[in-house]
Design an enzyme around this catalytic site. Structure first.
Site, short mmCIF file in Angstrom:
data_model
loop_
_atom_site.label_atom_id
_atom_site.label_comp_id
_atom_site.label_asym_id
_atom_site.label_seq_id
_atom_site.Cartn_x
_atom_site.Cartn_y
_atom_site.Cartn_z
CG ASP A 191 7.90 42.71 41.37
OD1 ASP A 191 8.73 43.50 40.90
OD2 ASP A 191 7.93 41.49 41.13
CD GLU B 281 9.42 37.34 45.78
OE1 GLU B 281 9.20 36.11 45.69
OE2 GLU B 281 10.26 37.93 45.09
#
Length: 379
Positions: free
Chosen positions: A73, A132
């Site tokens: 990520d 997130e």
């Protein structure tokens, strides 16, 4: 091959340019520059118009029997960094407070190795935006980017943790991270004067009853051995002490260790809010938003093989983990494609999402060697 000094420089460069979900353009540009300097003989790189900050890198295997995916990520958090480091974030109010700079650097190190040492099986590296928030994994999957030769048969990913010694690998069979659902509830009644309650319909009272009943879902509807969490973290109603509030707004979160558990909690919450609506002659609007934050449920067979490799490797410090109630959208991918997520220890006093989070960089090389070794044994 990237040296220790180069890996640390990459991590620090990335640490200085954190960007929020779906706006990781500078990060993507930097990653593409690094990848462009690797041996290009076995790799193919693509971006996707459907999700502009995605990067996919495919490494062709010698005699491929499958395609193994690896996710890193790339987004940061809306946190103002307070580490005082010379390579602190240059972007005001944004920080890699969850260690995604570590995640990206480890992935680049693994990719670099297999660019120089062609693997047996195909590898697919997925540099993912918006972990997130915004459910980047789900957006990518639903955009259809994992099709044809770009679809992995398995998926792996790591998450760093300050709670383990530097370089320690942590994993478990079953659920590693809980799934999460956002709760938004609006209750509508009738405003009125505090002296004439019979002429109003008080939503503070209705909200209080609802909150109390919500707390019975975990204690009376969920197996106590399985566990789950409901938290109502925000309540807003009324404007003045001597007026009855005709509207109340509640916000909260659900955490569950399996998707079935989350769905059961969701259903009980719907039933309870409907009951409150009837009991208090109110209109109740319940919104549940899970997005892609499904439980990270590790595949039994693949994870067992991963754990055995880590346990048997004398150069790796392995630790069995308990489930964490934090959320991760990699769970959505694991619900579509079998695989494993694991922890990489970075040993810090500050916690994830903290403004002072400062992971130990020595973990980067340990993580690269552990994953490279496992993938070679797994092919």
């Amino acid at each position: 091959m990237l040296t220790s000094e180069q890996l640390i420089k990459i991590r620090r460069d990335l640490h200085q340019i954190p960007e929020l979900a779906l706006h990781e353009y500078q990060t993507q540009k930097y990653l593409l520059q690094v990848i462009g300097n690797f041996n290009q003989k076995y790799i193919e790189t693509r971006t996707c118009s459907e999700l502009p900050t995605v990067i996919l890198v495919r490494v062709s295997g010698k005699k491929p029997q499958k395609t193994i995916g690896y996710r890193a990520d790339i987004d940061g958090l809306p946190v103002q960094e307070q580490t005082g480091l010379p390579f602190a974030s240059h972007n005001q109010g944004q920080m890699h407070a969850c260690g995604h700079d570590i995640h990206m650097t480890v992935a680049l190190g693994i990719l670099d190795y297999f660019c120089e040492h062609q693997p047996q099986d195909n590898l697919l590296f997925f540099f993912q935006p918006a972990e997130e928030s915004e459910s980047g994994a789900k957006k990518a999957y639903e955009a259809g980017i994992f099709t044809g030769k770009w679809r992995p048969d398995e998926f792996f990913a790591l998450h760093d943790t300050p709670d383990l010694p530097t370089g320690t690998i942590g994993c478990r069979l079953g659920t590693l991270f809980a799934g999460t659902t956002e709760i938004n509830i609006d209750l509508y009644g009738k405003d009125g004067h505090a002296a004439y309650p019979q002429q109003a319909n008080d939503m503070v009272v209705a909200a209080a009853a609802l909150i109390e009943q919500i707390q019975t879902i975990i204690s009376r509807s969920i197996d106590p051995i399985a566990g789950g969490v409901i938290t109502i973290g925000k309540v807003r109603a009324g404007t003045v002490r001597n007026a009855i509030a005709g509207h109340a707004h509640l916000e909260g979160t659900i955490r569950g260790l399996t998707q079935k558990m989350i769905e059961k909690i969701d259903q009980r919450l719907r039933e309870i809010t409907q009951g409150i609506a009837h009991s208090y002659n109110a209109k109740v609007d319940l919104q549940l938003n899970q997005g892609g934050y499904w439980p990270v449920e590790n595949d039994p067979q693949i994870t067992n093989e991963f754990i055995n490799y880590m346990k048997e490797n004398p150069q790796i410090n392995y630790q069995e983990m308990q489930p964490a109630m934090t959320g991760e959208d990699f769970g959505y991918l694991l619900a579509q494609i079998p695989g494993t997520m694991f922890w990489l220890g970075v040993d810090d006093d500050a916690q994830l999402h903290s403004a002072t989070f400062n992971p130990h960089e020595e973990a980067i090389e340990v993580g690269i060697k552990a994953v490279v070794g496992f993938l070679k044994s797994h092919m």
